[in-house]
Design a protein around this motif. Structure first.
Motif, PDB file in Angstrom:
ATOM      1  N   SER A   1      19.140 -17.149  -6.450  1.00 11.72           N
ATOM      2  CA  SER A   1      20.577 -16.991  -6.706  1.00 11.72           C
ATOM      3  C   SER A   1      20.956 -15.544  -7.023  1.00 11.72           C
ATOM      4  CB  SER A   1      21.001 -17.906  -7.855  1.00 11.72           C
ATOM      5  OG  SER A   1      22.370 -17.769  -8.130  1.00 11.72           O
ATOM      6  N   GLU A   2      20.132 -14.865  -7.794  1.00 13.70           N
ATOM      7  CA  GLU A   2      20.447 -13.478  -8.174  1.00 13.70           C
ATOM      8  C   GLU A   2      20.494 -12.573  -6.948  1.00 13.70           C
ATOM      9  OE1 GLU A   2      18.709  -9.872 -11.045  1.00 13.70           O
ATOM     10  OE2 GLU A   2      17.953 -11.942 -11.240  1.00 13.70           O
ATOM     11  N   LEU A   3      19.505 -12.699  -6.080  1.00 13.58           N
ATOM     12  CA  LEU A   3      19.469 -11.888  -4.869  1.00 13.58           C
ATOM     13  C   LEU A   3      20.622 -12.240  -3.939  1.00 13.58           C
ATOM     14  CD1 LEU A   3      18.188  -9.924  -2.877  1.00 13.58           C
ATOM     15  CD2 LEU A   3      16.607 -11.750  -2.182  1.00 13.58           C
ATOM     16  N   LEU A   4      20.895 -13.518  -3.765  1.00 13.83           N
ATOM     17  CA  LEU A   4      21.979 -13.939  -2.887  1.00 13.83           C
ATOM     18  C   LEU A   4      23.337 -13.492  -3.420  1.00 13.83           C
ATOM     19  CD1 LEU A   4      20.719 -17.526  -1.967  1.00 13.83           C
ATOM     20  CD2 LEU A   4      20.681 -15.479  -0.538  1.00 13.83           C
ATOM     21  N   THR A   5      23.468 -13.437  -4.732  1.00 15.63           N
ATOM     22  CA  THR A   5      24.706 -12.938  -5.333  1.00 15.63           C
ATOM     23  C   THR A   5      24.899 -11.455  -5.032  1.00 15.63           C
ATOM     24  OG1 THR A   5      24.615 -14.574  -7.120  1.00 15.63           O
ATOM     25  CG2 THR A   5      25.978 -12.627  -7.493  1.00 15.63           C
ATOM     26  N   GLU A   6      23.816 -10.690  -5.093  1.00 14.94           N
ATOM     27  CA  GLU A   6      23.888  -9.259  -4.758  1.00 14.94           C
ATOM     28  C   GLU A   6      24.282  -9.060  -3.295  1.00 14.94           C
ATOM     29  OE1 GLU A   6      20.671  -6.680  -6.021  1.00 14.94           O
ATOM     30  OE2 GLU A   6      19.983  -8.232  -7.409  1.00 14.94           O
ATOM     31  N   LEU A   7      23.865  -9.985  -2.452  1.00 14.62           N
ATOM     32  CA  LEU A   7      24.164  -9.874  -1.021  1.00 14.62           C
ATOM     33  C   LEU A   7      25.577 -10.351  -0.696  1.00 14.62           C
ATOM     34  CD1 LEU A   7      20.800 -11.251   0.363  1.00 14.62           C
ATOM     35  CD2 LEU A   7      21.725  -8.989   0.897  1.00 14.62           C
ATOM     36  N   PHE A   8      25.861 -11.573  -1.110  1.00 11.75           N
ATOM     37  CA  PHE A   8      27.068 -12.258  -0.634  1.00 11.75           C
ATOM     38  C   PHE A   8      28.135 -12.482  -1.706  1.00 11.75           C
ATOM     39  CE2 PHE A   8      23.400 -14.021   1.802  1.00 11.75           C
ATOM     40  CZ  PHE A   8      23.670 -13.420   3.013  1.00 11.75           C
TER      41      PHE A   8
END
Length: 213
Positions: free
Chosen positions: A164-171
């Motif tokens: 979730s943390e990485l996907l939040t940074e992306l999208f």
């Protein structure tokens, strides 16, 4: 005490008509074995005809080590062979495997989508797409590019929450919206079953033409 002998009740036995077909020659498919089982008609009263009856039947398909079956209790006056031949392939396919989709979630597809997001955000192309976040610096893009390799190992949408943390940074915070329906690839099981259904329907229609002739 003596055991009382009881006469066993007669078992109820019903017969059905079963037709077996073996289909060969379909492109990129092994031999397909088809069982068409007609169970006769059952009472199905309607307003215009209280005595109306409808046919019922079952289709079983075997191909290599795969097997599918479907039952229909309301085929009208048709046999199961006529019913299956008349229906659309998509309806028959869904009856054989309920809920199967032409696409499935893929970690590789999510990785590809993430790369696209990074490139477009780095090039300030956010206006062309629905990325929630804006431009990325060179260092931010480089770090994200390195981190997204971990997305390949995700096997289901539920596992995305572990990233979730990485996907939040992306999208952005609403990351599940941009990846929904986009982080997918062709469902090979769906494609395979469609080929089988197409071959079965073609064979049944061919049989019908032969009988008419």
């Amino acid at each position: 005490m003596p055991t009382e002998n009881k006469t066993p009740e007669a078992l109820k036995v019903e017969r059905s008509t079963v037709t077996k077909l073996v289909i060969t020659g379909a492109p990129r498919l092994d031999a397909i074995t088809v069982f068409l089982e007609d169970f006769g008609r059952r009472d199905c009263p309607i307003d215009s005809n209280p005595n109306y009856q409808t046919a019922q039947g079952k289709l079983t398909i075997n191909c290599w080590d795969n097997s599918w079956n479907a039952y229909w209790g309301g085929m009208g006056p048709r046999t199961v062979a006529e019913f299956v031949a008349d229906c659309g392939w998509d309806y028959v396919l869904n009856c054989l495997d309920r809920g199967i989709s032409p696409t499935v979630f893929s970690g590789d597809a999510l990785h590809t989508l993430a790369k696209k997001c990074i490139v477009q955000r780095r090039r300030q192309q956010t206006g062309r797409h629905d990325w929630e976040l804006g431009e990325l610096s060179k260092d931010e893009a480089r770090n994200l590019w390195h981190d997204i390799d971990s997305l390949r190992s995700i096997e289901s949408p539920n596992e995305c929450w572990h990233q979730s943390e990485l996907l939040t940074e992306l999208f952005g915070d609403e990351w599940h919206y941009p990846i929904d329906g986009k982080a997918v690839e062709e469902n090979q099981k769906f494609t395979y079953l469609r080929k089988v259904v197409d071959a079965v329907q073609q064979a049944l229609r061919q049989e019908q033409q032969y009988v008419v002739a």
